[in-house]
Motif scaffolding. Structure first.
Motif, PDB file in Angstrom:
ATOM      1  N   GLY A  15     -10.893  83.420  35.349  1.00  0.00           N
ATOM      2  CA  GLY A  15     -11.911  84.463  35.401  1.00  0.00           C
ATOM      3  C   GLY A  15     -12.025  85.233  34.103  1.00  0.00           C
ATOM      4  O   GLY A  15     -13.131  85.490  33.620  1.00  0.00           O
ATOM      5  N   ILE A  16     -10.904  85.605  33.504  1.00  0.00           N
ATOM      6  CA  ILE A  16     -10.961  86.360  32.251  1.00  0.00           C
ATOM      7  C   ILE A  16     -11.503  85.491  31.114  1.00  0.00           C
ATOM      8  O   ILE A  16     -12.240  85.973  30.257  1.00  0.00           O
ATOM      9  CB  ILE A  16      -9.599  86.988  31.902  1.00  0.00           C
ATOM     10  CG1 ILE A  16      -9.791  88.096  30.858  1.00  0.00           C
ATOM     11  CG2 ILE A  16      -8.618  85.975  31.400  1.00  0.00           C
ATOM     12  CD1 ILE A  16      -8.570  88.956  30.662  1.00  0.00           C
ATOM     13  N   ILE A  17     -11.186  84.211  31.130  1.00  0.00           N
ATOM     14  CA  ILE A  17     -11.722  83.309  30.106  1.00  0.00           C
ATOM     15  C   ILE A  17     -13.240  83.215  30.224  1.00  0.00           C
ATOM     16  O   ILE A  17     -13.965  83.320  29.233  1.00  0.00           O
ATOM     17  CB  ILE A  17     -11.068  81.915  30.218  1.00  0.00           C
ATOM     18  CG1 ILE A  17      -9.601  81.981  29.788  1.00  0.00           C
ATOM     19  CG2 ILE A  17     -11.826  80.890  29.385  1.00  0.00           C
ATOM     20  CD1 ILE A  17      -8.820  80.727  30.090  1.00  0.00           C
ATOM     21  N   VAL A  18     -13.740  83.043  31.451  1.00  0.00           N
ATOM     22  CA  VAL A  18     -15.178  82.911  31.662  1.00  0.00           C
ATOM     23  C   VAL A  18     -15.913  84.199  31.294  1.00  0.00           C
ATOM     24  O   VAL A  18     -16.947  84.166  30.610  1.00  0.00           O
ATOM     25  CB  VAL A  18     -15.466  82.515  33.138  1.00  0.00           C
ATOM     26  CG1 VAL A  18     -16.932  82.630  33.469  1.00  0.00           C
ATOM     27  CG2 VAL A  18     -14.965  81.114  33.409  1.00  0.00           C
ATOM     28  N   VAL A  19     -15.371  85.344  31.704  1.00  0.00           N
ATOM     29  CA  VAL A  19     -16.042  86.613  31.438  1.00  0.00           C
ATOM     30  C   VAL A  19     -16.085  86.905  29.937  1.00  0.00           C
ATOM     31  O   VAL A  19     -17.100  87.365  29.411  1.00  0.00           O
ATOM     32  CB  VAL A  19     -15.345  87.759  32.209  1.00  0.00           C
ATOM     33  CG1 VAL A  19     -15.860  89.106  31.775  1.00  0.00           C
ATOM     34  CG2 VAL A  19     -15.568  87.590  33.699  1.00  0.00           C
ATOM     35  N   VAL A  20     -15.011  86.601  29.230  1.00  0.00           N
ATOM     36  CA  VAL A  20     -14.995  86.844  27.783  1.00  0.00           C
ATOM     37  C   VAL A  20     -15.973  85.914  27.071  1.00  0.00           C
ATOM     38  O   VAL A  20     -16.679  86.326  26.147  1.00  0.00           O
ATOM     39  CB  VAL A  20     -13.566  86.687  27.226  1.00  0.00           C
ATOM     40  CG1 VAL A  20     -13.565  86.631  25.719  1.00  0.00           C
ATOM     41  CG2 VAL A  20     -12.694  87.832  27.704  1.00  0.00           C
ATOM     42  N   THR A  56     -14.052  92.204  32.399  1.00  0.00           N
ATOM     43  CA  THR A  56     -12.970  91.892  31.477  1.00  0.00           C
ATOM     44  C   THR A  56     -11.783  92.812  31.708  1.00  0.00           C
ATOM     45  O   THR A  56     -10.628  92.370  31.747  1.00  0.00           O
ATOM     46  CB  THR A  56     -13.453  92.029  30.022  1.00  0.00           C
ATOM     47  OG1 THR A  56     -14.559  91.160  29.825  1.00  0.00           O
ATOM     48  CG2 THR A  56     -12.353  91.678  29.047  1.00  0.00           C
ATOM     49  N   ILE A  57     -12.063  94.094  31.880  1.00  0.00           N
ATOM     50  CA  ILE A  57     -10.985  95.059  32.125  1.00  0.00           C
ATOM     51  C   ILE A  57     -10.296  94.768  33.450  1.00  0.00           C
ATOM     52  O   ILE A  57      -9.058  94.764  33.535  1.00  0.00           O
ATOM     53  CB  ILE A  57     -11.541  96.493  32.081  1.00  0.00           C
ATOM     54  CG1 ILE A  57     -12.011  96.822  30.671  1.00  0.00           C
ATOM     55  CG2 ILE A  57     -10.505  97.492  32.557  1.00  0.00           C
ATOM     56  CD1 ILE A  57     -12.793  98.109  30.563  1.00  0.00           C
ATOM     57  N   ALA A  58     -11.080  94.504  34.496  1.00  0.00           N
ATOM     58  CA  ALA A  58     -10.507  94.246  35.818  1.00  0.00           C
ATOM     59  C   ALA A  58      -9.678  92.967  35.828  1.00  0.00           C
ATOM     60  O   ALA A  58      -8.537  92.962  36.321  1.00  0.00           O
ATOM     61  CB  ALA A  58     -11.624  94.163  36.856  1.00  0.00           C
TER      62      ALA A  58
END
Length: 75
Positions: A15-20, A56-58
């Motif tokens: 998830g963090i990879i996709v959002v960034v 990204t923060i979450a």
């Protein structure tokens, strides 16, 4: 229980990879120091940019929590 936390950890990692990767480039960096881009007068975040920042923060926070939990459990 550990398998569940590992599954969450992998989900947060992806998830963090996709959002960034979905975020638009801001044009800041070494090129802007040497006049690569004009200064931006309106630096307000709107719409999707704001939600991507929040995501990204979450995801980053949840990734850190699951990393800590897995480190304590010594998986």
């Amino acid at each position: 229980m550990q398998a569940f936390v590992i599954g969450l950890h992998i989900f947060f990692c992806i998830g963090i990879i996709v959002v960034v990767l979905l975020q638009a480039p801001k044009g800041e960096g070494l090129s802007s120091m040497f006049g690569g881009q004009a200064a931006q007068f309106m630096n307000r975040q709107r719409g999707l940019d704001r939600w991507l920042l929040f995501g990204t923060i979450a995801f980053g926070f949840l990734f850190a929590v699951t990393s800590f939990v897995l480190a304590v459990w010594r998986v």
